[in-house]
Design an enzyme around this catalytic site. Structure first.
Site, PDB file in Angstrom:
ATOM      1  N   ASN A 263      -5.607   8.299   2.205  1.00 58.06           N
ATOM      2  CA  ASN A 263      -5.973   7.547   3.404  1.00 58.06           C
ATOM      3  C   ASN A 263      -6.370   8.465   4.559  1.00 58.06           C
ATOM      4  OD1 ASN A 263      -5.821   4.935   2.554  1.00 58.06           O
ATOM      5  ND2 ASN A 263      -3.827   4.498   3.443  1.00 58.06           N
TER       6      ASN A 263
ATOM      7  N   ASP B 154       0.822  -1.207   0.000  1.00 59.52           N
ATOM      8  CA  ASP B 154       0.000   0.000   0.000  1.00 59.52           C
ATOM      9  C   ASP B 154       0.859   1.262   0.000  1.00 59.52           C
ATOM     10  OD1 ASP B 154      -2.278  -1.512  -0.086  1.00 59.52           O
ATOM     11  OD2 ASP B 154      -2.847  -1.190   2.008  1.00 59.52           O
ATOM     12  N   GLY B 155       2.070   1.189   0.570  1.00 59.06           N
ATOM     13  CA  GLY B 155       2.960   2.340   0.533  1.00 59.06           C
ATOM     14  C   GLY B 155       3.348   2.711  -0.887  1.00 59.06           C
TER      15      GLY B 155
ATOM     16  N   ARG C  17       2.403   6.172  -2.912  1.00 61.81           N
ATOM     17  CA  ARG C  17       3.426   6.943  -3.636  1.00 61.81           C
ATOM     18  C   ARG C  17       2.990   7.169  -5.079  1.00 61.81           C
ATOM     19  NH1 ARG C  17       8.017   5.126  -6.533  1.00 61.81           N
ATOM     20  NH2 ARG C  17       7.809   3.005  -5.709  1.00 61.81           N
TER      21      ARG C  17
ATOM     22  N   THR D  36      -9.061   1.520   7.206  1.00 60.60           N
ATOM     23  CA  THR D  36      -8.359   0.287   7.583  1.00 60.60           C
ATOM     24  C   THR D  36      -6.882   0.517   7.843  1.00 60.60           C
ATOM     25  OG1 THR D  36      -8.111  -0.206   5.223  1.00 60.60           O
ATOM     26  CG2 THR D  36      -9.951  -1.246   6.365  1.00 60.60           C
ATOM     27  N   ALA D  37      -6.433   1.763   7.799  1.00 64.50           N
ATOM     28  CA  ALA D  37      -5.007   2.067   7.951  1.00 64.50           C
ATOM     29  C   ALA D  37      -4.741   2.679   9.332  1.00 64.50           C
ATOM     30  CB  ALA D  37      -4.558   2.977   6.808  1.00 64.50           C
ATOM     31  N   TYR D  38      -4.151   3.862   9.378  1.00 62.13           N
ATOM     32  CA  TYR D  38      -3.781   4.518  10.628  1.00 62.13           C
ATOM     33  C   TYR D  38      -5.005   4.719  11.526  1.00 62.13           C
ATOM     34  CZ  TYR D  38      -1.294   8.047  13.517  1.00 62.13           C
ATOM     35  OH  TYR D  38      -0.720   8.754  14.546  1.00 62.13           O
ATOM     36  N   ALA D  39      -6.125   5.119  10.935  1.00 65.23           N
ATOM     37  CA  ALA D  39      -7.334   5.375  11.732  1.00 65.23           C
ATOM     38  C   ALA D  39      -7.782   4.124  12.482  1.00 65.23           C
ATOM     39  CB  ALA D  39      -8.455   5.887  10.826  1.00 65.23           C
TER      40      ALA D  39
END
Length: 293
Positions: free
Chosen positions: A145, A71-72, A76, A186-189
Site C-alpha cells: 500500500n 485489508d489488514g 499480513r 485508497t488507504a493512508y494516502a
C-alpha cells in the site's frame, strides 16, 4: 500432482473461524493440501486436517492463498505470498475491503472458482525502500500500500526535503511524507489528502502529510522514478512505517529512498470486478440523480 492452498484468517471473530473451517473442508474434499499457521489452525480447530506451516516460506509452491478478514489480514498474508509469488484472494470481513475483494455472500462461488481454476491473476506494484545514514545502507523494507516517513515526536514537526530522480523538488515541515502505490491510494494516502488512482495505473504517489508549505499538494511520478526523502534536522529522528505493519527507526538526517518494487504482489480475481463501482459502493458516493442514471 496435489494442489495446495494457504488459508490465513483473522480468528478473533466467530464468523471468520466458521468460514475458514468451511473452506478447509471444501478444499480438502476437492483434493487440495491446505496449509495454515499453527495458532490459526488451533483457533479454527482444524489442526488435524491441515498442514501446519510457519515462517517466510509458508506459501512456497502453493497455488493460491486465501485470506479471511479485512485489508489488514490481507496485508499480513502478503508477507507470505509475495516471496513465493503466490496469487492472493481475500474474503472481506472488514469495513472497506479494497484488497480483500470477495464478499462473504460470494464464498461458495469463490471456492468453486478456485477449484475449477476459474480465476484471473493480476500484478500489483509494490514499493521498495532503502534507508541510509552517513552514506551507509542501514535498512531495507517494502510495502504493497504505502511506505510513510513519520515524525517520532508529537511535539515537533518533521523537516523533510523531497527529491525526484535526484533533483530537489520540495522542502517543508510536516507530520510525514508518504510514497504510495495505486493499490494503496485508497488507504493512508487517501486519508492524508491524496488522489484515488485506479490500481492498473503504473505510477507512484508522493503525498505530504499536514505539510506547512505553500505548495504541499500530492504529486504522481513515473513508475521508474526514484523518490528520496531526506531528514533535515540534525536532532530529530523519525519512523518509517510500511503498510502500517513494519517499522524502522530513522536517525536524524537519514535518507529514505523509494523505488518500484522488484517483486509484485499477485492478486487473484474470481468475480466480475469494476474499480469505479467498488468506489461507489465502499465510499457510498452520491451517484443517484446524475443525468442518465
Amino acid at each position: 500432482m496435489t494442489r495446495s492452498a494457504v488459508v490465513v484468517a483473522h480468528t478473533g471473530r466467530k464468523e471468520i473461524r466458521s468460514m475458514a473451517t468451511s473452506v478447509v473442508s471444501k478444499l480438502t474434499d476437492a483434493g487440495f493440501e491446505v496449509r495454515m499457521l499453527a495458532a490459526e489452525a488451533a483457533d479454527c480447530e482444524v489442526t488435524d486436517e491441515v498442514t501446519i506451516v510457519d515462517g517466510p516460506h509458508a506459501a512456497a509452491g502453493a497455488e493460491i492463498l486465501l485470506t479471511f478478514g479485512g485489508d489488514g489480514t490481507f496485508l499480513r498474508a502478503s508477507e507470505l505470498a509475495r516471496p513465493a509469488a503466490v496469487p492472493m484472494i481475500g474474503v472481506n470481513f472488514g469495513h472497506v475491503g479494497f484488497l480483500a475483494e470477495a464478499e462473504p455472500d460470494e464464498f461458495d462461488e469463490t471456492v468453486a472458482s478456485i477449484v475449477a481454476r476459474r480465476y484471473s491473476v493480476e500484478e500489483r506494484t509494490t514499493v521498495d525502500v532503502e534507508v541510509s545514514s552517513g552514506g551507509m545502507l542501514i535498512a531495507e523494507q517494502w510495502a504493497l500500500n504505502e511506505a510513510s516517513v513519520e515524525k517520532a515526536s508529537r511535539e515537533r514537526i518533521l523537516e523533510a526535503a523531497v527529491s525526484v530522480d535526484e533533483r530537489p523538488l520540495l522542502r517543508f515541515g510536516c507530520d510525514g511524507v508518504l510514497c504510495a502505490t495505486p493499490t494503496g491510494s485508497t488507504a493512508y494516502a487517501f486519508s492524508a489528502g491524496g488522489p484515488i488512482v485506479w490500481p492498473n495505473v503504473d505510477a507512484f504517489l508522493v503525498v505530504p502529510n499536514a505539510a506547512h508549505a505553500v505548495f504541499s499538494r500530492p504529486i504522481i511520478v513515473a513508475p521508474h522514478s526514484v523518490v528520496d526523502v531526506e531528514l533535515i534536522s540534525p536532532e530529530l529522528p523519525a519512523v518509517l512505517s510500511c503498510d502500517g505493519r513494519r517499522s524502522v527507526a530513522l536517525p536524524p538526517q537519514a535518507r529514505i529512498r523509494f523505488r518500484r518494487g522488484k517483486q509484485s504482489v499477485l492478486i487473484a480475481r474470481a468475480h466480475e470486478w469494476n474499480f469505479g463501482e467498488r468506489l461507489v459502493t465502499k465510499f457510498q458516493l452520491p451517484v443517484r440523480g446524475f443525468r442518465g442514471m
